[in-house]
Design a protein around this motif. Structure first.
Motif, PDB file in Angstrom:
ATOM      1  N   UNK A 167       0.783  -1.154  -0.138  1.00  0.00           N
ATOM      2  CA  UNK A 167       0.134  -0.029  -0.055  1.00  0.00           C
ATOM      3  C   UNK A 167       0.681   1.146  -0.030  1.00  0.00           C
ATOM      4  N   UNK A 170       1.090   3.134  -3.275  1.00  0.00           N
ATOM      5  CA  UNK A 170      -0.094   2.908  -3.973  1.00  0.00           C
ATOM      6  C   UNK A 170      -0.327   4.331  -5.068  1.00  0.00           C
ATOM      7  N   UNK A 184      -7.050   1.518 -13.526  1.00  0.00           N
ATOM      8  CA  UNK A 184      -7.355   0.461 -12.075  1.00  0.00           C
ATOM      9  C   UNK A 184      -9.095   0.460 -12.172  1.00  0.00           C
ATOM     10  N   UNK A 187      -9.802  -2.786  -6.701  1.00  0.00           N
ATOM     11  CA  UNK A 187      -8.801  -3.010  -5.901  1.00  0.00           C
ATOM     12  C   UNK A 187      -9.355  -3.713  -4.586  1.00  0.00           C
ATOM     13  N   UNK A 189      -7.842  -4.562  -0.540  1.00  0.00           N
ATOM     14  CA  UNK A 189      -7.032  -4.478   0.522  1.00  0.00           C
ATOM     15  C   UNK A 189      -6.849  -5.608   1.317  1.00  0.00           C
ATOM     16  N   UNK A 213     -12.960   3.189 -10.371  1.00  0.00           N
ATOM     17  CA  UNK A 213     -12.732   2.211  -9.320  1.00  0.00           C
ATOM     18  C   UNK A 213     -13.529   1.650  -8.266  1.00  0.00           C
ATOM     19  N   UNK A 214     -13.546   0.284  -8.202  1.00  0.00           N
ATOM     20  CA  UNK A 214     -14.190  -0.506  -7.096  1.00  0.00           C
ATOM     21  C   UNK A 214     -13.326  -0.847  -6.004  1.00  0.00           C
ATOM     22  N   UNK A 215     -13.749  -0.760  -4.761  1.00  0.00           N
ATOM     23  CA  UNK A 215     -12.906  -1.168  -3.678  1.00  0.00           C
ATOM     24  C   UNK A 215     -13.502  -2.435  -3.076  1.00  0.00           C
ATOM     25  N   UNK A 216     -12.903  -3.584  -3.382  1.00  0.00           N
ATOM     26  CA  UNK A 216     -13.780  -4.772  -2.754  1.00  0.00           C
ATOM     27  C   UNK A 216     -13.715  -4.957  -1.093  1.00  0.00           C
ATOM     28  N   UNK A 217     -14.664  -5.825  -0.630  1.00  0.00           N
ATOM     29  CA  UNK A 217     -14.475  -6.148   0.502  1.00  0.00           C
ATOM     30  C   UNK A 217     -13.143  -6.393   1.105  1.00  0.00           C
ATOM     31  N   UNK A 218     -13.058  -5.945   2.316  1.00  0.00           N
ATOM     32  CA  UNK A 218     -11.584  -6.165   3.036  1.00  0.00           C
ATOM     33  C   UNK A 218     -11.354  -7.810   3.109  1.00  0.00           C
TER      34      UNK A 218
END
Lengths: 238, 238
Positions: A167, A170, A184, A187, A189, A213-218
């Protein structure tokens, strides 16, 4: 003998490992799992090391994978792993320097590129005294820019570039992707524990893709002393 | 009467709200909690709306806060909330357009800038037919670029810019920050549930700061039908 057989995906897949040579880590397994690919698509893995990503993509997703690896010992070892698993029809390992990839391979020829590059710049942190191990952790043979440029060159329009990295870098990753027309899109994390800072980022970029950008579930690695349910499934799942 | 008193921080702090005017949402409360500030530091909140961020920063952290708000009705309402809570010594609300901030305020004069700008570009998604509500959700009066430029102008060297926004625009946010010498240092992703995509990003940038981004532990809003423990503490905590 300093060689051992390590089980992957329960006991269905096996990988040869050697002391004093690069051995895959969690981040490579997570990256392979993060890849969305279809049977018959063509992928290339940049810096394939012991071959863990090609083996997993071929075995789990029936993707045809070319692994590019600089070090002859790792090329030999991973080729033997391919044969041991009967995956010769799907996996080919080639001894190539990714910085010169445009001399050896055609551009715009792959659906998928995967990259698990060294995490640390040349002058940051302690280098492994063994040169073969140092090159996997530090940017000695190729740096992040080389990996992203090679990926952009090899991908078809609309193809996907998958990267695992730290990270802390990034912003630099995003700026390199932008320079190389890799947008991107997704993503994820990875947090060692629910209450810890993220220490791994998984990124999917699409060559020439649109914005957004989509930030997927942790993804959380440990719960108590054990791997989380999801990580156990990633390691064991077929 | 279309006005009501809404409790914040248990019942210790109160805020006036009016139907058909902007009323704060979860993201503003999360941003105020994300701010690291010390007693006596000077902050400015860009587009302060009903005053929720200035009230929370003053009450919880004893920070001196100037709220800048364009709409006269919200300025009047939030000023009355300040008086109602006896926070006149710490909070001042001014009716100002943040795009012209350099005409009214000195540059390099604040330790902290907070911004909860409209989340949507002018042409994206459905606009609220009420112009006063539309301006809080859509970039009609000022866009993200204006907010970030205003923050960079107002901050001292080494001062902190705090932003809450949507993950979909993260790359654009990073590029605007870079243009304005605001270095992203700390990011927290907010996930509605453990297994859902992030829908809010909290970002701390330091003016003229060095490289190196930390991604803080995930913040999950709901567990079952209730707010998670952490969100309950943020809402109730003193």
């Amino acid at each position: 003998m300093d060689e051992e057989v390590y089980p992957l995906v329960g006991n269905d897949l096996k990988i040869l490992q050697k002391k004093n040579l690069y051995r895959f880590g969690l981040e490579a397994v997570l990256l392979a799992d993060f890849v969305q690919g279809k049977r018959g698509q063509k992928a290339v893995d940049l810096g394939s090391g012991d071959g863990v990503i090609p083996l997993l993509l071929a075995y789990k997703k029936k993707i045809r994978v070319m692994g590019l690896e600089l070090q002859k010992e790792l090329v030999d070892l991973s080729r033997r792993s391919v044969v041991m698993n009967g995956l010769e029809d799907l996996v080919e390992i080639r001894q190539l320097d990714i910085t010169g990839v445009s001399h050896y391979l055609d551009g715009h020829s792959f659906h998928i590129v995967t990259a698990n590059p060294p995490f640390f710049p040349q002058k940051e942190g302690r280098q492994n005294p063994d040169p073969s191990l140092a090159v996997a952790r530090h940017e000695l043979a190729a740096n992040l820019e080389d990996f992203i440029a090679a990926g952009a060159f090899l991908l078809r329009a609309g193809g996907s570039f998958y990267l695992v990295h730290r990270p802390a870098r990034l912003l630099y990753i995003f700026s390199l992707c932008e320079e190389n027309q890799l947008e991107p899109k997704k993503m994820r994390l990875v947090y060692p524990r629910q209450n810890k800072e993220a220490n791994i980022v998984l990124l999917k970029c699409v060559k020439g893709g649109g914005k957004g950008l989509h930030i997927m579930p942790p993804l959380v690695i440990y719960e108590g002393n054990d791997y989380s349910q999801e990580v156990q499934e990633i390691y064991l799942g077929g």
